[in-house]
Design a protein around this motif. Structure first.
Motif, short mmCIF file in Angstrom:
data_model
loop_
_atom_site.label_atom_id
_atom_site.label_comp_id
_atom_site.label_asym_id
_atom_site.label_seq_id
_atom_site.Cartn_x
_atom_site.Cartn_y
_atom_site.Cartn_z
N ASN A 18 0.66 -1.06 0.03
CA ASN A 18 0.07 0.13 0.18
C ASN A 18 0.97 1.48 0.33
N GLU A 19 1.95 1.57 -1.05
CA GLU A 19 2.48 2.46 -0.99
C GLU A 19 1.95 3.01 -2.25
N GLU A 20 1.04 3.64 -3.12
CA GLU A 20 1.28 4.31 -3.96
C GLU A 20 1.79 5.40 -4.20
N ASN A 47 5.57 -5.69 -5.34
CA ASN A 47 4.28 -5.34 -4.75
C ASN A 47 3.61 -6.62 -3.74
N ASP A 48 3.65 -6.31 -2.38
CA ASP A 48 3.67 -7.64 -1.17
C ASP A 48 1.54 -7.58 -0.88
N GLY A 49 0.98 -7.68 -1.75
CA GLY A 49 -0.31 -7.77 -2.36
C GLY A 49 -1.23 -6.75 -1.92
N CYS A 100 10.21 1.32 0.52
CA CYS A 100 9.45 2.03 -0.23
C CYS A 100 9.14 3.55 0.33
N ASP A 101 9.29 3.76 1.43
CA ASP A 101 8.75 5.03 1.85
C ASP A 101 9.59 5.60 2.88
N LEU A 102 11.12 5.40 2.00
CA LEU A 102 12.49 6.65 1.99
C LEU A 102 12.98 6.62 3.43
N GLN A 103 12.10 6.24 4.14
CA GLN A 103 12.01 6.22 5.81
C GLN A 103 13.83 5.67 5.84
N HIS A 104 14.68 5.01 5.37
CA HIS A 104 15.76 4.79 5.47
C HIS A 104 16.77 5.25 3.98
N GLU A 208 0.53 5.57 5.86
CA GLU A 208 0.88 5.58 7.63
C GLU A 208 1.99 3.56 7.68
N SER A 209 2.74 3.61 8.55
CA SER A 209 2.97 2.61 8.76
C SER A 209 2.01 0.95 9.14
N LYS A 210 2.48 0.31 8.25
CA LYS A 210 1.48 -1.05 8.78
C LYS A 210 1.83 -2.05 9.70
N TRP A 211 1.94 -1.36 10.81
CA TRP A 211 2.50 -2.11 11.98
C TRP A 211 1.49 -1.28 13.15
#
Ligand code: UDP
Ligand code: MG
Length: 323
Positions: A18-20, A47-49, A100-104, A208-211
């Protein structure tokens, strides 16, 4: 004498769920940084579903950039599966994994690549700050990391999935047959000459975070049990503790009986029943968890199922190399 520097293609693996919003930015930023640094590269989005437009965005990027490829899972298999799918797809002489969210921070890929050129086979990204997070998340993460560090004997408190691995390390990891692989710990466990690059976790710009707390607990349990048998030893330890207590209580009871004052202590009996009952249940639960793990591994199902792939045209010369 001048040291001989390695050069080669770098595969960058980006798990995406979910990173569109993040995909186009990640493709643009990373290709920009790596092209500017003169590093030949390919990007692999997994793309993890996702349930949003992530796959469309990945396809657009792969049409725009010849060095971008995409893999689409048939459903959500989790980040670890996405990382391993990316590693299996990588054609590079080294492969990096980042969120993919570029937090790294992608600039660090250049530092990692330079270290790889100097001969390091595993370059680990080490967190110097956890970025902005809610306190509950920080607490949950801290508890998880101290549990897993204790159970595995590897200091995981600052570890992350942000890593660069040499082809040898990549091949070693994908040859491992365990289904519940814990990438972060396994990539340290395999050894090889290791260097570290420090980075500060960046704030998330899109989505938002997936956790959720639930998924974090599940993640912690899955990874601790897949990496360590220490909880099973805990069962033995609890048994020993209860045994010592029961010997002491046994002696006490016999003494009471011998001195003719045996009727008292009904509350103690109830408490003992409750305590021993619950310890037994917990122990059975822990053992059950491992039995379930064995059951899952023995079924030998694939770690993930690929539904579709895109990009990776071989006529552009960029991603020419095959494994
Ligand atoms: N991710 C994934 N599958 C999942 C959950 C997350 O591929 O089931 C990816 C997600 O798209 C992101 C990375 O893993 O690129 C880290 O996830 P997230 O940012 O939600 O975690 P956090 O940074 O909060 O630890
Ligand atoms: Mg993130």
């Amino acid at each position: 004498m001048q040291e001989q520097l390695k050069t080669g293609l770098m595969s960058v693996i980006l798990p995406a769920y979910n990173e569109e919003g993040s995909v186009p930015r990640a493709a643009q930023v990373i290709t920009g940084i790596l092209s500017q640094a003169g590093i030949s590269h390919e990007l692999i989005f997994v793309n993890d579903g996702s349930r949003d437009q992530t796959w469309d965005r990945i396809q657009e990027q792969s049409a725009q950039y010849p060095q971008v490829r995409g893999v689409k899972f048939s459903r959500n298999f989790g980040k670890e599966a996405a990382i391993f799918a990316g590693l299996a797809q990588a054609r590079g002489d080294c492969a990096a994994v980042l969120d993919c969210d570029l937090q790294h921070p992608p600039e660090k890929l250049v530092d990692m690549y330079r270290l790889w050129q100097h001969g390091y086979q595993v370059v680990e990204g080490v967190k110097i700050s956890r970025g902005r997070e809610n306190p509950l998340h920080t607490f949950a993460a801290k508890t998880f990391y101290s549990a897993i560090s204790g159970a595995t004997g590897i200091d995981m408190s600052r570890a992350s999935d942000f890593k660069l691995l040499d082809r040898k390390a990549v091949d070693t990891l994908i040859a491992m047959r365990e289904k519940h692989a814990f990438f972060r710990a396994l990539s340290s466990w395999i050894g090889f000459s290791t260097a570290q690059v420090e980075f500060a976790v960046q704030p998330r710009l899109e989505g938002e975070s997936k956790w959720s707390l639930r998924s974090l607990i599940k993640y912690a349990l899955t990874n601790i049990t897949s990496f360590s048998a220490a909880p099973l030893q805990l069962v033995t330890l609890m048994g020993v503790v209860v045994f010592i207590c029961s010997v002491a209580l046994g002696v006490f009871c016999l003494w009471q009986w011998a001195t003719g004052q045996a009727l008292e202590g009904f509350t103690t009996v109830i408490l003992l029943q409750l305590i021993i009952g619950s310890i037994l249940m917990i122990c059975l639960g822990i053992i059950g968890y491992y039995v379930a793990k064995i059951y899952e591994e023995i079924k030998d199902r694939p770690r993930y199922i690929v539904a579709e792939e895109c990009g990776g045209r071989r006529d552009d010369g960029q991603a020419e190399k095959t494994v």
